[in-house]
Design a protein around this motif. Structure first.
Motif, PDB file in Angstrom:
ATOM      1  N   LEU A 112      76.578 -73.893 -35.540  1.00  0.00           N
ATOM      2  CA  LEU A 112      76.468 -75.344 -35.415  1.00  0.00           C
ATOM      3  C   LEU A 112      77.589 -75.988 -34.607  1.00  0.00           C
ATOM      4  CD1 LEU A 112      74.735 -77.755 -36.048  1.00  0.00           C
ATOM      5  CD2 LEU A 112      75.877 -77.953 -38.271  1.00  0.00           C
ATOM      6  N   PRO A 113      78.876 -75.747 -34.903  1.00  0.00           N
ATOM      7  CA  PRO A 113      79.924 -76.409 -34.103  1.00  0.00           C
ATOM      8  C   PRO A 113      79.851 -76.051 -32.621  1.00  0.00           C
ATOM      9  CG  PRO A 113      80.848 -75.482 -36.121  1.00  0.00           C
ATOM     10  CD  PRO A 113      79.462 -74.938 -35.983  1.00  0.00           C
ATOM     11  N   ALA A 114      79.646 -74.759 -32.346  1.00  0.00           N
ATOM     12  CA  ALA A 114      79.557 -74.336 -30.948  1.00  0.00           C
ATOM     13  C   ALA A 114      78.367 -74.984 -30.265  1.00  0.00           C
ATOM     14  CB  ALA A 114      79.450 -72.814 -30.867  1.00  0.00           C
ATOM     15  N   GLY A 115      77.232 -75.065 -30.970  1.00  0.00           N
ATOM     16  CA  GLY A 115      76.047 -75.686 -30.378  1.00  0.00           C
ATOM     17  C   GLY A 115      76.258 -77.140 -30.057  1.00  0.00           C
ATOM     18  N   GLN A 175      69.938 -74.189 -28.530  1.00  0.00           N
ATOM     19  CA  GLN A 175      69.513 -73.174 -29.492  1.00  0.00           C
ATOM     20  C   GLN A 175      70.512 -73.016 -30.632  1.00  0.00           C
ATOM     21  OE1 GLN A 175      67.671 -69.570 -28.095  1.00  0.00           O
ATOM     22  NE2 GLN A 175      67.477 -70.358 -26.023  1.00  0.00           N
ATOM     23  N   LEU A 176      71.796 -73.020 -30.307  1.00  0.00           N
ATOM     24  CA  LEU A 176      72.799 -72.882 -31.365  1.00  0.00           C
ATOM     25  C   LEU A 176      72.757 -74.074 -32.314  1.00  0.00           C
ATOM     26  CD1 LEU A 176      75.853 -71.486 -29.359  1.00  0.00           C
ATOM     27  CD2 LEU A 176      74.417 -70.246 -30.995  1.00  0.00           C
ATOM     28  N   GLY A 188      91.229 -68.789 -38.283  1.00  0.00           N
ATOM     29  CA  GLY A 188      91.194 -68.054 -37.024  1.00  0.00           C
ATOM     30  C   GLY A 188      89.942 -67.214 -36.893  1.00  0.00           C
ATOM     31  N   GLY A 189      89.507 -66.590 -38.001  1.00  0.00           N
ATOM     32  CA  GLY A 189      88.284 -65.812 -37.979  1.00  0.00           C
ATOM     33  C   GLY A 189      87.073 -66.670 -37.655  1.00  0.00           C
ATOM     34  N   PHE A 190      86.976 -67.838 -38.277  1.00  0.00           N
ATOM     35  CA  PHE A 190      85.875 -68.747 -37.979  1.00  0.00           C
ATOM     36  C   PHE A 190      85.927 -69.214 -36.527  1.00  0.00           C
ATOM     37  CE2 PHE A 190      85.466 -69.829 -42.671  1.00  0.00           C
ATOM     38  CZ  PHE A 190      84.182 -69.313 -42.784  1.00  0.00           C
ATOM     39  N   LEU A 191      87.128 -69.487 -36.020  1.00  0.00           N
ATOM     40  CA  LEU A 191      87.259 -69.935 -34.633  1.00  0.00           C
ATOM     41  C   LEU A 191      86.781 -68.859 -33.674  1.00  0.00           C
ATOM     42  CD1 LEU A 191      88.276 -72.094 -32.645  1.00  0.00           C
ATOM     43  CD2 LEU A 191      90.534 -70.987 -32.734  1.00  0.00           C
TER      44      LEU A 191
END
Length: 295
Positions: A53-56, A189-190, A217-220
């Motif tokens: 979602l954030p990237a999309g 799409q994301l 950091g893992g989520f990023l």
């Protein structure tokens, strides 16, 4: 109609385009170690939602292009198949099956895409594609399966459904093309997939009380390199390369996962696993060779 141009070299794909597309499954091969070592435990849907979602939304905002006309529902369908449904089914399979069994089910994607391409893309089901698909499944099986592997009916169904979901997404992406540059197209799409996942995440898991620096950091990493960059490269490759060639690149993911597990987690890689990796990599290379034109 797609606005993409075919590669200028005819049937032979440009090597750098294939290599760039292969970056996607290579980065996906790191998902397991990042999820298990750096993310909050028992939060698979949260990880999937944060990946998408954030990237999309960021890519949609950066591209300043929204779908129009039929592309509202097409983007929703592709986002659900490639992201939302695929991520949810993938994590369900991973929780109910040994990782090796889940990876083996995913390795069947090239065969599924080859079958779906017959009615949807008008392609022939070629003997070479079937043989390479079976060889790829055998290679991944040697890499990931163990004698202690157990089967769970729900997990197997989820794994097969997830493979079918992404396989259908690959074929429909190829059939429909893309009406905008790759970054906003990836964002559509994301974002659509993330919106499918969000209510499931809130209902099933909720939100964590807080995050450590390592978890953040893992989520990023998952949201940027592992998802935004990887899917942009993957969707561009689907548009410019034959669908069958692209989907065989997905076999790189479990091979990379096994290599990362060996390098970072001390997991064993014996002669059988190395033979399987060699088979899978050979399959990927052979699948990139252009087919002769049909008379």
């Amino acid at each position: 109609m797609s606005t993409l141009a075919a590669p200028s070299s005819g049937l032979r794909p440009v090597w750098w385009l294939t290599a760039a597309t292969a970056v996607a499954p290579v980065t996906w091969g790191t998902t397991y170690v990042v999820t298990t070592e750096w993310l909050p435990p028992e939060r698979p849907l949260l990880a999937a939602t944060v990946r998408a979602l954030p990237a999309g939304l960021l890519l949609v905002a950066a591209g300043r292009r929204l779908p129009s006309g039929a592309w509202w529902w097409k983007a929703a369908v592709l986002g659900t198949l490639n992201i939302g449904a695929f991520f949810a089914l993938l994590f369900l399979a991973a929780y109910r099956l040994p990782g090796g069994v889940a990876a083996l089910l995913g390795a069947a994607q090239p065969l599924l895409v080859a079958v779906l391409a017959v009615p949807l893309l008008g392609e022939r089901l070629r003997t070479r594609t079937v043989l390479l698909g079976l060889t790829g499944v055998a290679g991944i099986g040697l890499v990931v399966l163990s004698s202690a592997a157990r089967l769970d009916a729900v997990g197997v169904a989820a794994g097969l459904a997830g493979t079918a979901s992404m396989g259908a997404g690959v074929v429909l992406t190829k059939r429909w093309g893309r009406p905008v540059p790759v970054l906003p197209f990836t964002g559509w799409q994301l974002a659509a997939g993330g919106l499918v996942l969000l209510p499931l995440t809130l209902a099933a898991e909720g939100l964590p009380a807080g995050l450590t620096a390592g978890q953040a950091g893992g989520f990023l990493y998952l949201a940027t390199v592992n998802t935004a960059l990887a899917y942009a490269l993957w969707l561009r490759g689907i548009g410019l390369l034959p669908a069958g060639q692209v989907t065989f690149l997905a076999l790189l993911s479990p091979v990379v996962a096994a290599a990362v597990g060996w390098a970072l987690l001390g997991q064993a890689l014996g002669p059988v696993q190395l033979l399987g990796a060699a088979l899978a990599l050979t399959t990927v290379v052979l699948a990139q060779r252009p087919l002769r034109p049909t008379p």
